[in-house]
Design a protein around this motif. Structure first.
Motif, PDB file in Angstrom:
ATOM      1  N   ALA A  82      -3.836   1.429  18.316  1.00  0.00           N
ATOM      2  CA  ALA A  82      -4.663   0.746  17.322  1.00  0.00           C
ATOM      3  C   ALA A  82      -4.741   1.579  16.047  1.00  0.00           C
ATOM      4  CB  ALA A  82      -6.055   0.503  17.886  1.00  0.00           C
ATOM      5  N   ALA A  83      -4.945   2.869  16.186  1.00  0.00           N
ATOM      6  CA  ALA A  83      -5.099   3.724  15.007  1.00  0.00           C
ATOM      7  C   ALA A  83      -3.802   3.780  14.205  1.00  0.00           C
ATOM      8  CB  ALA A  83      -5.509   5.129  15.433  1.00  0.00           C
ATOM      9  N   ILE A  84      -2.680   4.012  14.918  1.00  0.00           N
ATOM     10  CA  ILE A  84      -1.403   4.150  14.201  1.00  0.00           C
ATOM     11  C   ILE A  84      -1.021   2.830  13.547  1.00  0.00           C
ATOM     12  CG2 ILE A  84       1.058   4.561  14.517  1.00  0.00           C
ATOM     13  CD1 ILE A  84       0.246   6.529  16.774  1.00  0.00           C
ATOM     14  N   ALA A  85      -1.044   1.767  14.352  1.00  0.00           N
ATOM     15  CA  ALA A  85      -0.643   0.472  13.810  1.00  0.00           C
ATOM     16  C   ALA A  85      -1.594   0.059  12.696  1.00  0.00           C
ATOM     17  CB  ALA A  85      -0.635  -0.577  14.929  1.00  0.00           C
ATOM     18  N   GLY A  86      -2.882   0.324  12.921  1.00  0.00           N
ATOM     19  CA  GLY A  86      -3.881  -0.049  11.913  1.00  0.00           C
ATOM     20  C   GLY A  86      -3.626   0.694  10.608  1.00  0.00           C
ATOM     21  N   TRP A  87      -3.345   1.970  10.729  1.00  0.00           N
ATOM     22  CA  TRP A  87      -3.108   2.770   9.521  1.00  0.00           C
ATOM     23  C   TRP A  87      -1.846   2.294   8.808  1.00  0.00           C
ATOM     24  CZ3 TRP A  87      -5.195   5.455   5.969  1.00  0.00           C
ATOM     25  CH2 TRP A  87      -4.437   6.277   5.155  1.00  0.00           C
ATOM     26  N   GLN A  88      -0.789   2.075   9.593  1.00  0.00           N
ATOM     27  CA  GLN A  88       0.461   1.605   8.994  1.00  0.00           C
ATOM     28  C   GLN A  88       0.240   0.277   8.278  1.00  0.00           C
ATOM     29  OE1 GLN A  88       3.253   3.025   8.716  1.00  0.00           O
ATOM     30  NE2 GLN A  88       3.257   4.694  10.180  1.00  0.00           N
ATOM     31  N   PHE A  89      -0.415  -0.609   8.972  1.00  0.00           N
ATOM     32  CA  PHE A  89      -0.636  -1.931   8.414  1.00  0.00           C
ATOM     33  C   PHE A  89      -1.482  -1.830   7.150  1.00  0.00           C
ATOM     34  CE2 PHE A  89      -3.102  -5.940   8.353  1.00  0.00           C
ATOM     35  CZ  PHE A  89      -2.043  -6.800   8.150  1.00  0.00           C
ATOM     36  N   HIS A  90      -2.510  -0.988   7.246  1.00  0.00           N
ATOM     37  CA  HIS A  90      -3.416  -0.792   6.136  1.00  0.00           C
ATOM     38  C   HIS A  90      -2.643  -0.305   4.903  1.00  0.00           C
ATOM     39  CE1 HIS A  90      -7.163   0.548   4.177  1.00  0.00           C
ATOM     40  NE2 HIS A  90      -6.484   1.628   3.825  1.00  0.00           N
ATOM     41  N   THR A  91      -1.831   0.717   5.115  1.00  0.00           N
ATOM     42  CA  THR A  91      -1.084   1.291   3.997  1.00  0.00           C
ATOM     43  C   THR A  91      -0.110   0.268   3.424  1.00  0.00           C
ATOM     44  OG1 THR A  91      -1.128   3.267   5.354  1.00  0.00           O
ATOM     45  CG2 THR A  91       0.138   3.373   3.335  1.00  0.00           C
ATOM     46  N   ALA A  92       0.629  -0.358   4.337  1.00  0.00           N
ATOM     47  CA  ALA A  92       1.640  -1.309   3.873  1.00  0.00           C
ATOM     48  C   ALA A  92       0.987  -2.461   3.130  1.00  0.00           C
ATOM     49  CB  ALA A  92       2.432  -1.823   5.067  1.00  0.00           C
ATOM     50  N   TYR A  93      -0.111  -2.915   3.689  1.00  0.00           N
ATOM     51  CA  TYR A  93      -0.739  -4.082   3.088  1.00  0.00           C
ATOM     52  C   TYR A  93      -1.338  -3.728   1.722  1.00  0.00           C
ATOM     53  CZ  TYR A  93      -3.178  -8.505   2.830  1.00  0.00           C
ATOM     54  OH  TYR A  93      -3.596  -9.733   2.437  1.00  0.00           O
ATOM     55  N   ARG A  94      -1.919  -2.560   1.632  1.00  0.00           N
ATOM     56  CA  ARG A  94      -2.470  -2.129   0.336  1.00  0.00           C
ATOM     57  C   ARG A  94      -1.371  -2.058  -0.710  1.00  0.00           C
ATOM     58  NH1 ARG A  94      -7.726   0.542  -0.181  1.00  0.00           N
ATOM     59  NH2 ARG A  94      -7.058   1.467  -2.145  1.00  0.00           N
ATOM     60  N   HIS A  95      -0.248  -1.463  -0.299  1.00  0.00           N
ATOM     61  CA  HIS A  95       0.865  -1.380  -1.233  1.00  0.00           C
ATOM     62  C   HIS A  95       1.289  -2.754  -1.691  1.00  0.00           C
ATOM     63  CE1 HIS A  95       1.896   2.923  -0.109  1.00  0.00           C
ATOM     64  NE2 HIS A  95       1.763   2.901  -1.419  1.00  0.00           N
ATOM     65  N   LYS A  96       1.349  -3.619  -0.712  1.00  0.00           N
ATOM     66  CA  LYS A  96       1.807  -4.974  -1.014  1.00  0.00           C
ATOM     67  C   LYS A  96       0.851  -5.637  -2.005  1.00  0.00           C
ATOM     68  CE  LYS A  96       1.624  -9.190   0.614  1.00  0.00           C
ATOM     69  NZ  LYS A  96       1.043 -10.145   1.459  1.00  0.00           N
ATOM     70  N   VAL A  97      -0.430  -5.523  -1.717  1.00  0.00           N
ATOM     71  CA  VAL A  97      -1.420  -6.185  -2.574  1.00  0.00           C
ATOM     72  C   VAL A  97      -1.392  -5.571  -3.975  1.00  0.00           C
ATOM     73  CG1 VAL A  97      -3.893  -6.444  -2.931  1.00  0.00           C
ATOM     74  CG2 VAL A  97      -2.902  -6.938  -0.713  1.00  0.00           C
ATOM     75  N   VAL A  98      -1.348  -4.233  -4.008  1.00  0.00           N
ATOM     76  CA  VAL A  98      -1.364  -3.574  -5.317  1.00  0.00           C
ATOM     77  C   VAL A  98      -0.110  -3.944  -6.110  1.00  0.00           C
ATOM     78  CG1 VAL A  98      -1.180  -1.327  -6.424  1.00  0.00           C
ATOM     79  CG2 VAL A  98      -2.887  -1.704  -4.664  1.00  0.00           C
ATOM     80  N   ASP A  99       1.029  -3.939  -5.391  1.00  0.00           N
ATOM     81  CA  ASP A  99       2.270  -4.308  -6.069  1.00  0.00           C
ATOM     82  C   ASP A  99       2.200  -5.732  -6.612  1.00  0.00           C
ATOM     83  OD1 ASP A  99       3.284  -1.887  -5.626  1.00  0.00           O
ATOM     84  OD2 ASP A  99       4.741  -2.474  -4.084  1.00  0.00           O
ATOM     85  N   HIS A 100       1.672  -6.564  -5.780  1.00  0.00           N
ATOM     86  CA  HIS A 100       1.578  -7.968  -6.174  1.00  0.00           C
ATOM     87  C   HIS A 100       0.709  -8.129  -7.415  1.00  0.00           C
ATOM     88  CE1 HIS A 100       1.097 -12.279  -5.838  1.00  0.00           C
ATOM     89  NE2 HIS A 100      -0.216 -12.137  -5.771  1.00  0.00           N
ATOM     90  N   LEU A 101      -0.465  -7.479  -7.351  1.00  0.00           N
ATOM     91  CA  LEU A 101      -1.378  -7.586  -8.486  1.00  0.00           C
ATOM     92  C   LEU A 101      -0.758  -6.938  -9.724  1.00  0.00           C
ATOM     93  CD1 LEU A 101      -4.834  -6.940  -6.806  1.00  0.00           C
ATOM     94  CD2 LEU A 101      -3.941  -9.091  -7.688  1.00  0.00           C
ATOM     95  N   SER A 102      -0.087  -5.802  -9.526  1.00  0.00           N
ATOM     96  CA  SER A 102       0.572  -5.118 -10.631  1.00  0.00           C
ATOM     97  C   SER A 102       1.558  -6.037 -11.308  1.00  0.00           C
ATOM     98  CB  SER A 102       1.347  -3.930 -10.082  1.00  0.00           C
ATOM     99  OG  SER A 102       0.685  -2.771 -10.338  1.00  0.00           O
ATOM    100  N   GLU A 103       2.344  -6.662 -10.451  1.00  0.00           N
ATOM    101  CA  GLU A 103       3.387  -7.555 -10.970  1.00  0.00           C
ATOM    102  C   GLU A 103       2.757  -8.702 -11.754  1.00  0.00           C
ATOM    103  OE1 GLU A 103       6.946  -8.141 -12.019  1.00  0.00           O
ATOM    104  OE2 GLU A 103       6.372  -6.433 -10.747  1.00  0.00           O
TER     105      GLU A 103
END
Lengths: 144, 607
Positions: free
Chosen positions: B30-51
């Motif tokens: 849960a911790a590893i997957a959660g962290w990975q997902f969290h990081t990836a999703y944040r990047h995705k959202v930030v990238d999206h908003l940036s774009e």
């Protein structure tokens, strides 16, 4: 008929004493021994003993051993075994070795005196036969 | 007993192992997957908003560039004289409005002094004076200008696109007002989620568009958070269709806008304690800044929902695992308790059976022992009867003889009583509870029990009991059985030959030791390994159970002691029982001095 001479062998001194009195009262002549070697000694000293009343279970040399020795030394003497409940097998073993009979302890005095008399008769018969056989042998020898 | 504590710790261990084995991987995944997902999703959202912000900024830049280009073209292709004609200007305005959907509000030509010489539009602004207006100052100084938003002469928010024609005192400025509403719409369109809001401010923090609501952070503060940037008065070159900025004289080609990435940061709003995602992107060559603000909770709402969901699932599964572990451990431990109890009962039964067997072995000796006094009593009674018979016949009664007989009967009766008491004291003692026991006393009791048997077997029993050995914590019934089994075995070994049985008690190295040594036939080395095995026996079928020594072993081990054996064929066998000493050393002396006295007697019997 001669007084029957009985040798009483038991390690219990009071038992031997009382039996001596009771059997004496019934016309037997009693000799006493309190263990196997003593009994053999008495037999060696006195060849008039007709019947031995022998307790099976004695410390040291036990009844069976004593019986074996008696049969060896004095084959004509009849032996009546006295046993406790737990040693019936020993008594049977004794019968095989040639004891006249066995009685459970405590036994009825009349039974015992009857048995002693039977044994005495048997011994007398045996002696008679031996005498006859001897006489016959002498006669035969004469006849030669 | 510390049984309860043992089961508790057993249960705790089972519970702990199940929980650790099942929960640790679960939590780690849960911790590893959660962290990975969290990081990836944040990047995705930030990238999206940036774009998104970037696209909008480029769009706005393009918009401004287009409007400027239009005016530039207009100023370039038409001589100033024609532009002075208000009717011509009006036609141009209509043309522009047709093509651009009313973005251009008006058109005007202003002379170098700041007076509007010609005007086309909805207001009466001919001869309006712009001398002091900041945009005008700038328009004179530079080939073209796009002003900040201001209220101006008409009192409505607007901004101006101005292009200078000529230089010095002959310079003219063509100006056009851009519809604020149309411009504002460009920015208003950038609304994402519940809290996303976009607005443009200038470097002074003044709003260039109207935000749909008051932003959570004041623009000044937002500006302060930015790194100082080079402000260029040139518009970034946007390859907008129809505009070729390079053709305009005096205008340096600017860097392409693509390398101006939106700058983003996370800021806390002190008043509400909420976090904001702040995107900023310079516009109009850095004069304006497009801000995009969104609540973090809102921006990552999908992420947080997923996280809440997985946390919920995690908690539920952890609870399920914990519940299962709890039930399972309880069931397992209960089962173990039950099995242990059954085992204990079985052990007790086996010990009881072994005890009965020991008693059985004793019975032969005891029966004879009791039979002898009984026979004497019977004969004495018979003797008294004989004497009474004499009396009936008229002979005198020997009263002394009768008295002697009766006394003998009493003596033999007492002997019977003693024997039965000895036997009963053993047979009745079944309580397996642990007490402080003086070993010497137990040895004497056992010797008393087997004395008669030893006598008929021709065995001499010698006891060497050390005075004042410590008491031992044990069950007297069980210890008595151990001793009796050892002594019975020794007597069995010497039954045919007779011999000596030495029983010694001693105290060494904090242990109480009992030695039972016989001079019997000895145990062959091959059998020595197996004598403590259950059901191992060398006696004929029906005579030995093969349980005696294994029971001894079990009992002694249970007491925390040990049992060893030395044996040599033809010489004899010695068993050594080691027992942990209890407390209360020498207490026995005070309590029972009499027994202590004959503690080391020589129990010679028969032979």
């Amino acid at each position: 008929m001669d007084r029957t001479m009985v040798l009483l062998v038991d390690d219990e001194v009071p038992f031997v004493e009382t039996m001596t009195k009771r059997l004496g009262k019934r016309g037997f002549h009693i000799l006493k021994a309190f263990n196997g070697p003593q009994a053999l000694e008495v037999l060696d000293d006195d060849d008039k003993v007709d019947v031995v009343i022998l307790d099976v279970k004695m410390p040291g040399m036990d009844g069976i051993e004593t019986l074996r020795e008696i049969r060896k030394r004095r084959p004509l003497v009849e032996v009546i075994m006295l046993t406790g409940h737990a040693t019936v097998e020993t008594a049977i073993e004794g019968m095989r070795l040639g004891a006249f009979d066995y009685l459970m302890k405590p036994c009825d005095i009349e039974d015992l005196s009857a048995k002693v008399q039977e044994a005495k008769k048997k011994k007398a018969r045996h002696e008679q036969k031996i005498l006859e056989a001897k006489a016959h042998a002498i006669a035969l020898r004469r006849g030669d | 007993m510390n049984g309860d504590r043992y089961y508790h710790s057993l249960r705790r261990n089972i519970l702990g192992i199940i929980l650790a084995v099942s929960l640790l991987p679960l939590l780690m995944i849960a911790a590893i997957a959660g962290w990975q997902f969290h990081t990836a999703y944040r990047h995705k959202v930030v990238d999206h908003l940036s774009e998104l912000v970037n696209n909008h900024a480029r769009h706005i830049d393009t918009f401004l560039q287009e409007k400027l280009s239009d005016i530039q073209v207009l100023a370039a292709v038409h001589p100033v004289d024609r532009l002075k004609d208000e009717k011509f200007l009006g036609r141009l305005l209509i043309l522009l409005q047709e093509k651009h959907g009313g973005v251009f509000v008006d058109l005007g030509l202003v002379d170098a002094r700041g007076f509007q010489q010609a005007y086309a539009g909805p207001f009466q602004l001919t001869q309006a004076r712009y001398t002091d207006a900041p945009w005008f100052q700038e328009a004179l100084a530079r080939p073209y200008t796009i002003s900040d938003v201001f209220l101006g002469l008409r009192g409505l928010p607007h901004f101006i696109v101005a292009v200078r024609i000529g230089e010095g005192a002959d310079a003219w400025v063509v100006r056009s007002t851009i519809d604020f509403v149309a411009f504002n719409r460009l920015v208003e369109n950038l609304r994402i989620g519940r809290t996303g809001q976009a607005f443009i401010v200038n470097r002074q923090g003044e709003f260039q568009t109207r935000p749909n609501r008051e932003p959570d952070l004041p623009p000044q503060e937002l500006l302060a958070g930015l790194q100082p940037q080079k402000v260029s008065h040139d518009l970034p070159a946007v390859p907008a269709e129809g505009s070729v900025p390079g053709r305009v004289p005096g205008r340096a080609p600017s860097a392409p806008s693509d390398d101006v990435r939106p700058f983003w940061t996370e800021r806390r709003v002190p008043e509400t304690g909420r976090s904001l995602l702040v995107f900023s992107r310079p516009l109009k060559g850095g004069q304006w800044i497009l801000f995009y603000l969104q609540d973090v909770q809102d921006a990552f709402s999908d992420l947080y929902r997923a996280r809440r969901l997985s946390l919920g699932v995690l908690v539920l599964s952890a609870l399920a695992v914990a519940g299962t572990a709890w039930t399972l451990s309880r069931r397992v431990v209960n089962r173990i308790i039950q099995v242990d109890r059954e085992k204990e009962m079985m052990n007790e039964q086996v010990i009881e059976a072994g005890k009965l067997a020991s008693i059985g072995e004793l019975a032969a000796g005891i029966a004879h022992e009791i039979n002898n006094p009984v026979a004497i009593m019977v004969e004495e009674a018979g003797w008294v009867e004989d004497l009474l018979g004499d009396l009936e016949k008229g002979e005198p009664l020997d009263v002394e003889e009768v008295r002697r007989s009766l006394s003998q009967i009493r003596t033999q009766g007492a002997r019977c009583k003693e024997i039965t008491h000895k036997l009963l004291s053993f047979a009745r003692r079944t309580d397996p509870t642990v007490q402080q026991v003086q070993l010497n006393k137990l040895v004497q009791e056992v010797v008393g029990l087997v004395e008669q048997r030893a006598k008929y077997a021709g065995v001499r029993i010698r006891t060497h009991l050390t005075d004042g050995i410590p008491w031992v914590s044990m069950s007297p019934a069980e210890m008595q059985q151990v001793l009796l089994n050892l002594v019975n075995n020794a007597l069995d070994a010497m039954e045919k030959t007779g011999g000596t049985l030495d029983i010694t008690t001693r105290f060494e190295d904090g242990r109480v030791i009992v030695d039972v040594a016989d001079t019997g036939e000895g145990i062959p080395p091959a059998n020595l390994q197996r004598i403590f095995d259950p059901f191992f026996t060398t006696k004929p079928v029906g005579r030995g159970t093969g349980l005696g020594l294994s029971i001894c072993y079990g009992i002694v081990k249970k007491m925390g002691g040990d049992i060893t054996v030395n044996s040599a064929v033809g010489v004899g066998t010695a068993f050594h029982v080691y027992l942990p000493a209890g407390d209360g050393v020498e207490r026995e002396r005070a309590e029972n001095p009499k027994e202590e006295e004959d503690g080391s007697n020589d129990g010679f019997a028969g032979g």
